[in-house]
Motif scaffolding. Structure first.
Motif, short mmCIF file in Angstrom:
data_model
loop_
_atom_site.label_atom_id
_atom_site.label_comp_id
_atom_site.label_asym_id
_atom_site.label_seq_id
_atom_site.Cartn_x
_atom_site.Cartn_y
_atom_site.Cartn_z
N GLY A 97 -27.09 42.12 79.68
CA GLY A 97 -26.29 41.85 78.50
C GLY A 97 -25.73 43.09 77.85
O GLY A 97 -24.58 43.12 77.41
N ARG A 98 -26.54 44.15 77.78
CA ARG A 98 -26.06 45.39 77.18
C ARG A 98 -24.92 45.99 78.00
O ARG A 98 -23.92 46.49 77.45
CB ARG A 98 -27.20 46.39 77.05
N ARG A 114 -22.53 33.65 74.31
CA ARG A 114 -22.82 34.97 74.86
C ARG A 114 -22.67 36.01 73.78
O ARG A 114 -21.64 36.15 73.19
CB ARG A 114 -21.86 35.30 76.00
N GLY A 115 -23.71 36.75 73.57
CA GLY A 115 -23.65 37.76 72.57
C GLY A 115 -24.16 39.05 73.12
O GLY A 115 -24.08 39.31 74.28
N PRO A 116 -24.75 39.87 72.29
CA PRO A 116 -25.27 41.13 72.75
C PRO A 116 -26.13 40.93 73.95
O PRO A 116 -26.14 41.68 74.84
CB PRO A 116 -26.09 41.62 71.58
N SER A 117 -26.93 40.01 74.03
CA SER A 117 -27.51 39.57 75.25
C SER A 117 -28.89 39.86 75.63
O SER A 117 -29.65 40.32 74.99
CB SER A 117 -26.58 40.04 76.29
N GLU A 123 -17.72 46.22 78.77
CA GLU A 123 -16.66 45.22 78.88
C GLU A 123 -16.43 44.84 80.34
O GLU A 123 -15.30 44.82 80.84
CB GLU A 123 -15.37 45.73 78.24
N SER A 140 -20.68 39.13 84.38
CA SER A 140 -21.66 38.57 83.44
C SER A 140 -22.51 37.46 84.04
O SER A 140 -23.23 36.77 83.34
CB SER A 140 -20.94 38.03 82.20
N GLN A 183 -32.12 41.09 73.23
CA GLN A 183 -31.74 42.40 73.73
C GLN A 183 -32.47 43.52 73.00
O GLN A 183 -32.95 44.48 73.63
CB GLN A 183 -30.23 42.58 73.59
N GLN A 234 -21.79 43.92 77.47
CA GLN A 234 -21.30 44.12 76.11
C GLN A 234 -20.63 45.48 75.94
O GLN A 234 -19.49 45.57 75.45
CB GLN A 234 -22.46 44.00 75.13
N ASP A 235 -21.32 46.54 76.32
CA ASP A 235 -20.81 47.88 76.04
C ASP A 235 -19.77 48.37 77.02
O ASP A 235 -18.96 49.23 76.69
CB ASP A 235 -21.98 48.87 76.02
#
Length: 422
Positions: free
Chosen positions: A375-376, A188-191, A382, A123, A217, A379-380
């Motif tokens: 970010g995606r 940090r989120g979806p990004s 991991e 990340s 995002q 997120q997706d």
């Protein structure tokens, strides 16, 4: 996390050269790659030499230079004086209809150098680009073997400082660089994603920056969809990330070789491009330290020149003041370099794949791409949970490439295509 961000001296320009005109620009590229050779030209005027050496440090190091040849374009990031003294004349020598196909960024850029030892490899790109993306600041992102580099418009330098401070970054002790807050300070989120591509990237004035990472995002992939950008892999293209080998015969003064060796020992302990060897910083000023030309095997430069002359399928070379030369290259090129490369990739132990995004249809300035894509994936997929996961990014003038391990490349491609098609 342990990272430090500092502004490099000088300004740079981004240059797009279509592959069809690559041969016309090979000589200017080599002239900038090896500016020291210009001292041997009897017909070089003092003004011409002064312009070239303006892009070098006092000990003849490149402040920053990136030469990238990909399946989409040839892209150069060089000191602004070289774009004027070397590339502009080369463009003018072309027929008028062809000269329009080559472009130099209208605005100059400032380079942020990031040493990020201890940051999560999966990340890292997200964490470094999200504060600037949320502030609507256009960026280009270049990962190398030792460091990350972020290019921001020179006119936005103050905004960059404010954005970093507002997101919890603090000044380091020397007051000329920033260090990030602890990991918990990042939401940090979806990004996220900070542009890359068509030489610049800035939201139109009427469009405010995204208010959070999820919106950032969403905007990034919506923009990709509107412009019909489909991420893709090049069949059978495998990359390695490596560094030039130090010239041990010249490096025993001032402990320089020991510092480099310490870096490279760190590299051999894992990671991939951009993560290795980030724990140390070598100062190139004062004390009579060797210049970058003196710190590597000369075979490396012969290899780089040979590779460039062949118009490689993929080669990205980065020279920066505080790092040895860094390369990201097609594995098929390894035999050209012999034993002049070091790192796990030099032995072919690493298989990386680039997921390409053709961003030629984007306006010269656009925001949100790098951070949104990274970010995606984080997120997706991991990536934080995958011990060996490494994510890096290469911005070129009109394209972008996400660099990942070959074992997860197809899955990552599916994630990105799915996000674009939503």
């Amino acid at each position: 996390m342990n990272a430090q961000i500092s502004f490099l001296d000088g300004t740079v320009s981004l240059i797009h050269i279509p592959l069809s005109l690559y041969s016309d620009f090979l000589q200017p590229i080599l002239q900038v790659l090896l500016p020291q050779s210009q001292t041997l030209k009897a017909n070089s005027s003092p003004e011409e030499l002064g312009s070239l050496f303006q892009g070098l440090t006092e000990d003849q190091q490149h402040g920053f230079l990136n030469i990238s040849v990909t399946p989409l374009e040839c892209s150069i990031v060089c000191h602004s004086c070289w774009s004027k003294s070397v590339f502009e004349p080369a463009i003018k020598r072309l027929p008028k209809e062809l000269s329009k196909e080559v472009s130099i960024s209208k605005d100059s850029y400032t380079v942020l150098s990031v040493t990020s030892a201890g940051m999560d490899a999966g990340s890292r790109v997200v964490d470094l680009t999200s504060p600037l993306a949320l502030a609507g600041i256009p960026i280009f992102f270049i990962t190398t073997y030792y460091s990350d580099f972020i290019l921001v418009p020179t006119k936005d330098r103050q905004s960059v400082s404010k954005a970093l401070l507002s997101r919890g970054f603090v000044f380091s002790e020397d007051e000329s660089s920033f260090r990030p807050p602890t990991a918990s300070a990042h939401s940090r989120g979806p990004s996220q994603s900070s542009g890359t591509s068509s030489i610049g990237e800035q939201q139109p004035p009427s469009t405010p920056p995204p208010s959070n990472l999820a919106e950032l995002q969403t905007r990034a992939f919506s923009t990709l969809k509107k412009r019909n950008v489909v991420p893709y892999l090049e069949p059978d293209l495998r990359l390695v990330s490596c560094s030039g080998r130090e010239n041990s015969g010249l490096l025993h003064r001032n402990g320089y070789s020991e510092q480099l060796r310490s870096r490279k020992n760190s590299n051999s302990q894992g990671g991939g491009p951009g993560q290795n060897g980030r724990g140390s910083s070598i100062s190139s000023s004062g004390g009579g330290l060797a210049s970058w030309v003196d710190t590597v095997d000369t075979k490396l430069y012969t290899g780089i020149i040979s590779a460039l002359v062949s118009q490689p399928r993929f080669l990205s070379v980065t020279l920066a003041q505080e790092d040895p030369p860094s390369l990201l290259l097609d594995k098929e090129l390894l035999p050209i370099f012999g034993d002049s490369l070091v790192g796990p990739t030099a032995e072919g132990d690493q298989n990386l794949v680039p997921i390409f995004l053709d961003l030629a249809s984007f306006p010269f300035e656009a925001t949100g791409i790098v951070s949104g894509i990274a970010g995606r994936l984080v997120q997706d997929m991991e990536l934080r949970m995958m011990e060996s996961a490494e994510l890096s990014y290469l911005s070129t003038a009109r394209a972008g490439a996400v660099i990942l391990g070959a074992e997860i490349g197809e899955r990552a491609l599916g994630v990105l295509r799915g996000a674009v098609e939503q």
